[in-house]
Scaffold this active site. Sequence first.
Site, PDB file in Angstrom:
ATOM      1  N   TRP A 137       2.517-112.204 -38.416  1.00  0.00           N
ATOM      2  CA  TRP A 137       3.595-113.144 -38.758  1.00  0.00           C
ATOM      3  C   TRP A 137       3.920-112.958 -40.246  1.00  0.00           C
ATOM      4  CZ3 TRP A 137       2.897-118.579 -40.815  1.00  0.00           C
ATOM      5  CH2 TRP A 137       4.116-119.272 -40.812  1.00  0.00           C
ATOM      6  N   ASP A 218      -5.247-118.637 -36.044  1.00  0.00           N
ATOM      7  CA  ASP A 218      -3.929-119.263 -36.109  1.00  0.00           C
ATOM      8  C   ASP A 218      -3.430-119.415 -34.678  1.00  0.00           C
ATOM      9  OD1 ASP A 218      -1.327-119.993 -36.532  1.00  0.00           O
ATOM     10  OD2 ASP A 218      -0.723-118.140 -37.541  1.00  0.00           O
ATOM     11  N   ALA A 220      -0.453-121.072 -32.816  1.00  0.00           N
ATOM     12  CA  ALA A 220       0.829-121.770 -32.977  1.00  0.00           C
ATOM     13  C   ALA A 220       1.573-121.929 -31.654  1.00  0.00           C
ATOM     14  CB  ALA A 220       1.699-121.010 -33.982  1.00  0.00           C
ATOM     15  N   LYS A 253       5.912-125.793 -31.564  1.00  0.00           N
ATOM     16  CA  LYS A 253       6.510-125.040 -30.454  1.00  0.00           C
ATOM     17  C   LYS A 253       6.227-125.747 -29.131  1.00  0.00           C
ATOM     18  CE  LYS A 253       5.793-122.336 -33.947  1.00  0.00           C
ATOM     19  NZ  LYS A 253       6.628-121.577 -34.823  1.00  0.00           N
TER      20      LYS A 253
END
Length: 399
Positions: A137, A218, A220, A253
């Site tokens: 990312w 991470d 997400a 999200k």
Amino acid sequence: MLTRTHTKAVTLADLPPVQNDSLLALIGLAAADPRNDKIDVGVGVFRDAVGNTPILKVMKEAEQRLHDTQATKAYLGSWGDRRFADLLRPILLGEHAADERISGVQTPGGCGALRLGFELLATANPDARVFMGTPSWPNHAPIIRAVRLEMVEYPYYERGQGVIRFEDMLAALRSAEPGDVALLHGCCHNPTGADLSESQWREVTNVVVERGLIPLIDIAYQGFGRGLDEDAFGVRLMLSSCDEVIVAQSCDKNFSCYRDRVGSLWVKTGSPEATATAMSHVFQRAREMWSMPPDHGAAAVHIILDDPQLRAEWLIELAGMRDRINAVRQRIASADPRLAFIGKQFGMFSMLPVGKEQVLKLREDDAIYMADSGRFNVVGLGDDQIDRFIAAVVGALEA
Ligand SMILES: Cc1ncc(COP(=O)(O)O)c(C=O)c1O
């Protein structure tokens, strides 16, 4: 931690311009294109079959209840909404939810969680190096640089074949020193869509344990890949195996509340006491950066998760988003053997095996907007755009 970008004093007028974020620039280019049939797959949010990013029905209901019942907006403190973190705990941690060595705190989105997690690591050990697979990312590297930790990049993905360079990944992690950090994507890898399989997670975990590394995971997109529990497999495996783990989580999200900035940071150490001390540093860093996280989105997520009916409806809406992502993936994958890898990946993103010139040609000739890297969002495609997209991409692959 303050980021010093210049060694000598300068005035504001001396500041050099910052390189434009190319994805933001792409949004501007796509918006300015007058062609009616343009396709924007550069966008980083979920879209439905007709190209909208709707507010979830459960979110609308929760916001209404919040409006009707919230009696004060007095400060909550650096930990934000504690009930929000308590409700999220079993969803993320599963069988580890009762582990008192793990503590979680609300943050401004996943980005805030990452920054806070890296701040904690840099506070504990400024000499730690962060091992990051590329591509990643685009905001990972700037966040790591901002806390002034050294970054070691290794190749994660073989774009031509659509597979993970797993041996390179293991070799890189084996070269790390005790106390170094392994930055890992929990699920739905952004930008490649190429997730570790369960057996690969086991091998990575073994190396992390052998080398005495600290994993920072991470996550997400929990729920966008295979399901809430399946997508948390890596997080939970690391928690089973390692004394020290950091998890940066986002609800932006899976609750489709991107701009409301809802996320959390989770810290595990070897004892509840050491975790409490680590969290005192976390709160100090949070206090310096944003004092306390924004309330609205987390308060609405709190209402959804606290109400069995709303929670059940959220799971259905989440499954609807996941099903669309996977259905579009399968449709693209079945169109051409060279795109078959897309059907084996997870989450919104994939990378086409095309160069920058082909990306530009797709933009100019076909009004298809994707990142220069070939990353595209599978659900950036409305249902009626998929066939045209596939035809154009196959044309580009043959050119
Ligand atoms: C891999 C990854 N981590 C973190 C984030 C940040 O999420 P948030 O919008 O909650 O800050 C994103 C957002 O695109 C992401 O793709």
